[in-house]
Scaffold this motif. Sequence first.
Motif, PDB file in Angstrom:
ATOM      1  N   SER A 135      10.161 -10.641 -16.555  1.00  0.00           N
ATOM      2  CA  SER A 135      10.159  -9.402 -17.344  1.00  0.00           C
ATOM      3  C   SER A 135      10.495  -8.159 -16.526  1.00  0.00           C
ATOM      4  N   ASP A 136      10.533  -8.266 -15.210  1.00  0.00           N
ATOM      5  CA  ASP A 136      10.537  -7.053 -14.382  1.00  0.00           C
ATOM      6  C   ASP A 136      11.925  -6.714 -13.847  1.00  0.00           C
ATOM      7  N   SER A 137      12.461  -5.577 -14.312  1.00  0.00           N
ATOM      8  CA  SER A 137      13.822  -5.196 -13.904  1.00  0.00           C
ATOM      9  C   SER A 137      13.844  -4.228 -12.722  1.00  0.00           C
ATOM     10  N   HIS A 138      12.673  -3.858 -12.173  1.00  0.00           N
ATOM     11  CA  HIS A 138      12.665  -2.950 -11.017  1.00  0.00           C
ATOM     12  C   HIS A 138      13.256  -3.658  -9.800  1.00  0.00           C
ATOM     13  N   MET A 139      14.089  -2.937  -9.062  1.00  0.00           N
ATOM     14  CA  MET A 139      14.768  -3.598  -7.940  1.00  0.00           C
ATOM     15  C   MET A 139      14.533  -2.957  -6.574  1.00  0.00           C
ATOM     16  N   VAL A 194      14.416  -4.410  -2.623  1.00  0.00           N
ATOM     17  CA  VAL A 194      15.253  -3.930  -1.515  1.00  0.00           C
ATOM     18  C   VAL A 194      14.368  -3.515  -0.339  1.00  0.00           C
ATOM     19  N   ALA A 195      13.304  -2.745  -0.642  1.00  0.00           N
ATOM     20  CA  ALA A 195      12.417  -2.265   0.424  1.00  0.00           C
ATOM     21  C   ALA A 195      11.735  -3.439   1.131  1.00  0.00           C
ATOM     22  N   LEU A 196      11.297  -4.423   0.348  1.00  0.00           N
ATOM     23  CA  LEU A 196      10.613  -5.570   0.977  1.00  0.00           C
ATOM     24  C   LEU A 196      11.583  -6.398   1.817  1.00  0.00           C
ATOM     25  N   VAL A 218       6.587 -12.882  -4.100  1.00  0.00           N
ATOM     26  CA  VAL A 218       6.810 -12.384  -5.461  1.00  0.00           C
ATOM     27  C   VAL A 218       6.416 -10.909  -5.493  1.00  0.00           C
ATOM     28  N   SER A 219       7.341 -10.081  -5.950  1.00  0.00           N
ATOM     29  CA  SER A 219       7.063  -8.645  -6.053  1.00  0.00           C
ATOM     30  C   SER A 219       7.258  -8.205  -7.493  1.00  0.00           C
ATOM     31  N   THR A 220       6.252  -7.540  -8.050  1.00  0.00           N
ATOM     32  CA  THR A 220       6.404  -7.051  -9.416  1.00  0.00           C
ATOM     33  C   THR A 220       5.648  -5.731  -9.565  1.00  0.00           C
ATOM     34  N   ILE A 266       1.962 -12.811  -3.623  1.00  0.00           N
ATOM     35  CA  ILE A 266       2.400 -11.851  -4.641  1.00  0.00           C
ATOM     36  C   ILE A 266       1.831 -10.484  -4.313  1.00  0.00           C
ATOM     37  N   GLY A 267       2.595  -9.455  -4.674  1.00  0.00           N
ATOM     38  CA  GLY A 267       2.087  -8.102  -4.498  1.00  0.00           C
ATOM     39  C   GLY A 267       2.820  -7.142  -5.405  1.00  0.00           C
ATOM     40  N   GLY A 268       2.359  -5.900  -5.405  1.00  0.00           N
ATOM     41  CA  GLY A 268       2.972  -4.858  -6.218  1.00  0.00           C
ATOM     42  C   GLY A 268       1.955  -4.235  -7.159  1.00  0.00           C
ATOM     43  N   GLY A 321      -1.022  -4.530 -12.649  1.00  0.00           N
ATOM     44  CA  GLY A 321      -1.596  -4.298 -13.972  1.00  0.00           C
ATOM     45  C   GLY A 321      -1.025  -3.042 -14.597  1.00  0.00           C
ATOM     46  N   LEU A 322      -1.415  -2.793 -15.842  1.00  0.00           N
ATOM     47  CA  LEU A 322      -0.857  -1.660 -16.583  1.00  0.00           C
ATOM     48  C   LEU A 322      -1.719  -0.409 -16.485  1.00  0.00           C
ATOM     49  N   ARG A 323      -2.906  -0.525 -15.903  1.00  0.00           N
ATOM     50  CA  ARG A 323      -3.836   0.608 -15.950  1.00  0.00           C
ATOM     51  C   ARG A 323      -4.117   1.197 -14.574  1.00  0.00           C
ATOM     52  N   GLY A 324      -3.221   0.902 -13.631  1.00  0.00           N
ATOM     53  CA  GLY A 324      -3.349   1.496 -12.300  1.00  0.00           C
ATOM     54  C   GLY A 324      -4.700   1.212 -11.683  1.00  0.00           C
ATOM     55  N   ASP A 325      -5.358   2.266 -11.202  1.00  0.00           N
ATOM     56  CA  ASP A 325      -6.638   2.111 -10.512  1.00  0.00           C
ATOM     57  C   ASP A 325      -7.751   1.638 -11.441  1.00  0.00           C
ATOM     58  N   VAL A 378      -2.619 -12.307  -2.114  1.00  0.00           N
ATOM     59  CA  VAL A 378      -2.422 -11.359  -3.221  1.00  0.00           C
ATOM     60  C   VAL A 378      -2.593  -9.955  -2.647  1.00  0.00           C
ATOM     61  N   PHE A 379      -1.569  -9.098  -2.849  1.00  0.00           N
ATOM     62  CA  PHE A 379      -1.560  -7.772  -2.231  1.00  0.00           C
ATOM     63  C   PHE A 379      -1.284  -6.701  -3.298  1.00  0.00           C
ATOM     64  N   PRO A 380      -2.344  -6.347  -4.080  1.00  0.00           N
ATOM     65  CA  PRO A 380      -2.147  -5.335  -5.129  1.00  0.00           C
ATOM     66  C   PRO A 380      -1.915  -3.960  -4.519  1.00  0.00           C
ATOM     67  N   SER A 397      -1.519   4.016  -2.737  1.00  0.00           N
ATOM     68  CA  SER A 397      -0.562   3.897  -1.634  1.00  0.00           C
ATOM     69  C   SER A 397      -0.211   2.429  -1.443  1.00  0.00           C
ATOM     70  N   ALA A 398       1.053   2.175  -1.056  1.00  0.00           N
ATOM     71  CA  ALA A 398       1.477   0.793  -0.823  1.00  0.00           C
ATOM     72  C   ALA A 398       1.043   0.301   0.559  1.00  0.00           C
ATOM     73  N   GLU A 399       0.613   1.227   1.420  1.00  0.00           N
ATOM     74  CA  GLU A 399       0.415   0.856   2.826  1.00  0.00           C
ATOM     75  C   GLU A 399      -0.640  -0.233   3.050  1.00  0.00           C
ATOM     76  N   GLY A 430      -1.667  -5.708   4.745  1.00  0.00           N
ATOM     77  CA  GLY A 430      -2.237  -7.036   4.464  1.00  0.00           C
ATOM     78  C   GLY A 430      -1.172  -8.118   4.527  1.00  0.00           C
ATOM     79  N   PHE A 431      -0.002  -7.806   4.006  1.00  0.00           N
ATOM     80  CA  PHE A 431       1.101  -8.771   4.041  1.00  0.00           C
ATOM     81  C   PHE A 431       1.542  -9.045   5.478  1.00  0.00           C
ATOM     82  N   ARG A 432       1.671  -7.981   6.270  1.00  0.00           N
ATOM     83  CA  ARG A 432       2.063  -8.168   7.683  1.00  0.00           C
ATOM     84  C   ARG A 432       1.039  -9.042   8.402  1.00  0.00           C
TER      85      ARG A 432
HETATM   86  C1  B12 Z   1      12.720   3.687 -11.008  1.00  0.00           C
HETATM   87  C2  B12 Z   1      11.677   3.190 -12.015  1.00  0.00           C
HETATM   88  C3  B12 Z   1      12.164   2.511 -13.131  1.00  0.00           C
HETATM   89  C4  B12 Z   1      13.632   2.172 -13.338  1.00  0.00           C
HETATM   90  C5  B12 Z   1      13.960   0.920 -12.494  1.00  0.00           C
HETATM   91  C6  B12 Z   1      15.420   0.903 -12.009  1.00  0.00           C
HETATM   92  C7  B12 Z   1      15.657  -0.268 -11.153  1.00  0.00           C
HETATM   93  N1  B12 Z   1      16.634  -1.061 -11.513  1.00  0.00           N
HETATM   94  O1  B12 Z   1      14.941  -0.511 -10.174  1.00  0.00           O
HETATM   95  C8  B12 Z   1      13.664   1.907 -14.878  1.00  0.00           C
HETATM   96  C9  B12 Z   1      13.988   3.206 -15.610  1.00  0.00           C
HETATM   97  C10 B12 Z   1      14.630   0.816 -15.356  1.00  0.00           C
HETATM   98  C11 B12 Z   1      12.199   1.549 -15.153  1.00  0.00           C
HETATM   99  C12 B12 Z   1      11.797   0.855 -16.264  1.00  0.00           C
HETATM  100  C13 B12 Z   1      10.452   0.624 -16.573  1.00  0.00           C
HETATM  101  N2  B12 Z   1       9.380   1.065 -15.901  1.00  0.00           N
HETATM  102 CO1  B12 Z   1       9.490   1.883 -14.153  1.00  0.00          CO
HETATM  103  N3  B12 Z   1       9.384   2.971 -12.628  1.00  0.00           N
HETATM  104  C14 B12 Z   1      10.292   3.421 -11.817  1.00  0.00           C
HETATM  105  C15 B12 Z   1       9.615   4.299 -10.741  1.00  0.00           C
HETATM  106  C16 B12 Z   1       9.847   5.774 -11.124  1.00  0.00           C
HETATM  107  C17 B12 Z   1      10.084   4.096  -9.309  1.00  0.00           C
HETATM  108  C18 B12 Z   1      10.098   2.616  -8.872  1.00  0.00           C
HETATM  109  C19 B12 Z   1      10.774   2.524  -7.519  1.00  0.00           C
HETATM  110  O2  B12 Z   1      11.973   2.310  -7.430  1.00  0.00           O
HETATM  111  N4  B12 Z   1       9.971   2.697  -6.440  1.00  0.00           N
HETATM  112  C20 B12 Z   1      10.451   2.589  -5.053  1.00  0.00           C
HETATM  113  C21 B12 Z   1       9.967   1.260  -4.439  1.00  0.00           C
HETATM  114  C22 B12 Z   1      10.467   1.175  -2.992  1.00  0.00           C
HETATM  115  O3  B12 Z   1       8.541   1.322  -4.422  1.00  0.00           O
HETATM  116  P1  B12 Z   1       7.668   0.276  -5.237  1.00  0.00           P
HETATM  117  O4  B12 Z   1       8.390  -0.198  -6.411  1.00  0.00           O
HETATM  118  O5  B12 Z   1       6.303   0.847  -5.472  1.00  0.00           O
HETATM  119  O6  B12 Z   1       7.514  -0.944  -4.200  1.00  0.00           O
HETATM  120  C23 B12 Z   1       6.677  -0.802  -3.053  1.00  0.00           C
HETATM  121  C24 B12 Z   1       5.214  -1.172  -3.287  1.00  0.00           C
HETATM  122  O7  B12 Z   1       4.846  -1.294  -4.644  1.00  0.00           O
HETATM  123  C25 B12 Z   1       5.001  -2.431  -2.523  1.00  0.00           C
HETATM  124  N5  B12 Z   1       5.186  -3.723  -3.142  1.00  0.00           N
HETATM  125  C26 B12 Z   1       5.876  -4.065  -4.241  1.00  0.00           C
HETATM  126  N6  B12 Z   1       5.900  -5.401  -4.394  1.00  0.00           N
HETATM  127  C27 B12 Z   1       5.214  -5.933  -3.353  1.00  0.00           C
HETATM  128  C28 B12 Z   1       4.974  -7.251  -2.998  1.00  0.00           C
HETATM  129  C29 B12 Z   1       4.237  -7.512  -1.844  1.00  0.00           C
HETATM  130  C30 B12 Z   1       3.976  -8.931  -1.447  1.00  0.00           C
HETATM  131  C31 B12 Z   1       3.737  -6.438  -1.069  1.00  0.00           C
HETATM  132  C32 B12 Z   1       2.949  -6.708   0.146  1.00  0.00           C
HETATM  133  C33 B12 Z   1       3.994  -5.114  -1.418  1.00  0.00           C
HETATM  134  C34 B12 Z   1       4.724  -4.878  -2.557  1.00  0.00           C
HETATM  135  O8  B12 Z   1       5.963  -2.376  -1.483  1.00  0.00           O
HETATM  136  C35 B12 Z   1       7.167  -1.777  -2.000  1.00  0.00           C
HETATM  137  C36 B12 Z   1       7.909  -1.107  -0.860  1.00  0.00           C
HETATM  138  O9  B12 Z   1       7.105  -0.092  -0.302  1.00  0.00           O
HETATM  139  C37 B12 Z   1       8.112   3.868 -10.888  1.00  0.00           C
HETATM  140  C38 B12 Z   1       7.085   4.946 -10.564  1.00  0.00           C
HETATM  141  C39 B12 Z   1       6.782   5.014  -9.099  1.00  0.00           C
HETATM  142  N7  B12 Z   1       6.761   6.171  -8.562  1.00  0.00           N
HETATM  143  O10 B12 Z   1       6.572   3.942  -8.455  1.00  0.00           O
HETATM  144  C40 B12 Z   1       8.052   3.423 -12.353  1.00  0.00           C
HETATM  145  C41 B12 Z   1       7.045   2.360 -12.766  1.00  0.00           C
HETATM  146  C42 B12 Z   1       7.053   1.210 -11.761  1.00  0.00           C
HETATM  147  N8  B12 Z   1       7.606   1.903 -14.034  1.00  0.00           N
HETATM  148  C43 B12 Z   1       6.708   1.661 -14.926  1.00  0.00           C
HETATM  149  C44 B12 Z   1       6.959   1.213 -16.245  1.00  0.00           C
HETATM  150  C45 B12 Z   1       5.753   1.078 -17.169  1.00  0.00           C
HETATM  151  C46 B12 Z   1       8.251   0.899 -16.665  1.00  0.00           C
HETATM  152  C47 B12 Z   1       8.671   0.429 -18.048  1.00  0.00           C
HETATM  153  C48 B12 Z   1       7.735  -0.585 -18.735  1.00  0.00           C
HETATM  154  C49 B12 Z   1       8.857   1.704 -18.887  1.00  0.00           C
HETATM  155  C50 B12 Z   1       9.197   1.448 -20.352  1.00  0.00           C
HETATM  156  N9  B12 Z   1       8.231   1.718 -21.221  1.00  0.00           N
HETATM  157  O11 B12 Z   1      10.276   1.001 -20.652  1.00  0.00           O
HETATM  158  C51 B12 Z   1      10.064  -0.166 -17.772  1.00  0.00           C
HETATM  159  C52 B12 Z   1       9.957  -1.657 -17.429  1.00  0.00           C
HETATM  160  C53 B12 Z   1      11.302  -2.285 -17.255  1.00  0.00           C
HETATM  161  C54 B12 Z   1      11.120  -3.733 -16.900  1.00  0.00           C
HETATM  162  N10 B12 Z   1      11.628  -4.619 -17.781  1.00  0.00           N
HETATM  163  O12 B12 Z   1      10.581  -4.063 -15.879  1.00  0.00           O
HETATM  164  C55 B12 Z   1       5.304   1.916 -14.398  1.00  0.00           C
HETATM  165  C56 B12 Z   1       4.519   0.628 -14.105  1.00  0.00           C
HETATM  166  C57 B12 Z   1       3.038   0.810 -14.497  1.00  0.00           C
HETATM  167  C58 B12 Z   1       2.076  -0.024 -13.703  1.00  0.00           C
HETATM  168  N11 B12 Z   1       2.455  -1.137 -13.138  1.00  0.00           N
HETATM  169  O13 B12 Z   1       0.942   0.382 -13.605  1.00  0.00           O
HETATM  170  C59 B12 Z   1       5.591   2.832 -13.158  1.00  0.00           C
HETATM  171  C60 B12 Z   1       4.575   2.692 -12.008  1.00  0.00           C
HETATM  172  C61 B12 Z   1       5.608   4.303 -13.703  1.00  0.00           C
HETATM  173  C62 B12 Z   1       4.239   4.763 -14.143  1.00  0.00           C
HETATM  174  N12 B12 Z   1       3.501   5.492 -13.305  1.00  0.00           N
HETATM  175  O14 B12 Z   1       3.795   4.463 -15.214  1.00  0.00           O
HETATM  176  N13 B12 Z   1      11.401   2.009 -14.150  1.00  0.00           N
END
Ligand code: B12
Length: 160
Positions: free
Chosen positions: A30-34, A38-40, A77-79, A108-110, A113-117, A134-136, A140-142, A147-149
């Motif tokens: 279900s997750d289209s975030h990319m 890339v960062a991982l 797995v990252s979501t 798995i990490g990321g 859930g839908l309700r954050g903290d 499991v690394f929620p 902050s992601a740090e 934990g993953f490292r």
């Molecule tokens: C860009 C973005 C989008 C873009 C994605 C474009 C793309 N192709 O990537 C679009 C517009 C498509 C999008 C859509 C949606 N999004 Co969005 N999105 C974002 C946003 C603003 C930035 C995400 C991003 O790129 N971050 C940069 C990366 C580098 O950081 P990261 O994702 O957090 O990953 C880091 C950590 O999480 C961690 N991590 C992640 N995975 C793992 C795994 C392991 C093992 C470990 C150790 C660490 C780890 O390490 C990563 C690197 O540091 C975030 C808000 C935010 N500020 O995070 C919302 C967010 C992720 N989205 C959210 C939501 C709800 C959605 C939608 C459901 C919105 C909707 N109603 O349609 C859809 C879902 C689409 C889908 N099918 O998945 C929510 C998720 C809520 C939650 N989980 O609590 C967020 C958090 C916004 C919010 N505050 O509500 N989104």
Amino acid sequence: MKGTMPQLRSQRGEPTRGGSLTFLLCSVPSDSHMWNLVALQLLIEEMGHRVVNLGACTAVPLVIEASRAERPDCVVVSTVNGLGRVDAAQLITALRAEPDLAAIPVVIGGKLGLRGDRDTDPTAELRRLGYDGVFPVGASAEPALAGFRAFVATTLERAR
Ligand code: B12
């Protein structure tokens, strides 16, 4: 799904620092975030390891096919879309049902859930289903990345 495995691999050549481990990096269907992927990928490559990145919206049969083809040292797995808790259960159940893949460590990490903290900690539930780590991610992601490292250093690198 044969023949559909994307060839999105490290373009940075062979790992340089003890780079002997292969990580299969994926998300859930279900997750289209990319950018999380890339960062991982960059992070794991910086640790000196090889990454096979299956990209976003990863289908479960693709993860199974790639695990069989690559024999990774770990599946990561990252979501972040908040549905990970549900999707991740289906993924680990499918992986653990394949006898030849059952021993591969899967973490798995990321944002799981839908309700954050306000979410309850999914760690125990996901560990019970078969995840080895499991690394929620919270505010902050740090801590999750630290934990993953630590998991890689103590569980994967030490096992070699
Ligand atoms: C860009 C973005 C989008 C873009 C994605 C474009 C793309 N192709 O990537 C679009 C517009 C498509 C999008 C859509 C949606 N999004 Co969005 N999105 C974002 C946003 C603003 C930035 C995400 C991003 O790129 N971050 C940069 C990366 C580098 O950081 P990261 O994702 O957090 O990953 C880091 C950590 O999480 C961690 N991590 C992640 N995975 C793992 C795994 C392991 C093992 C470990 C150790 C660490 C780890 O390490 C990563 C690197 O540091 C975030 C808000 C935010 N500020 O995070 C919302 C967010 C992720 N989205 C959210 C939501 C709800 C959605 C939608 C459901 C919105 C909707 N109603 O349609 C859809 C879902 C689409 C889908 N099918 O998945 C929510 C998720 C809520 C939650 N989980 O609590 C967020 C958090 C916004 C919010 N505050 O509500 N989104």
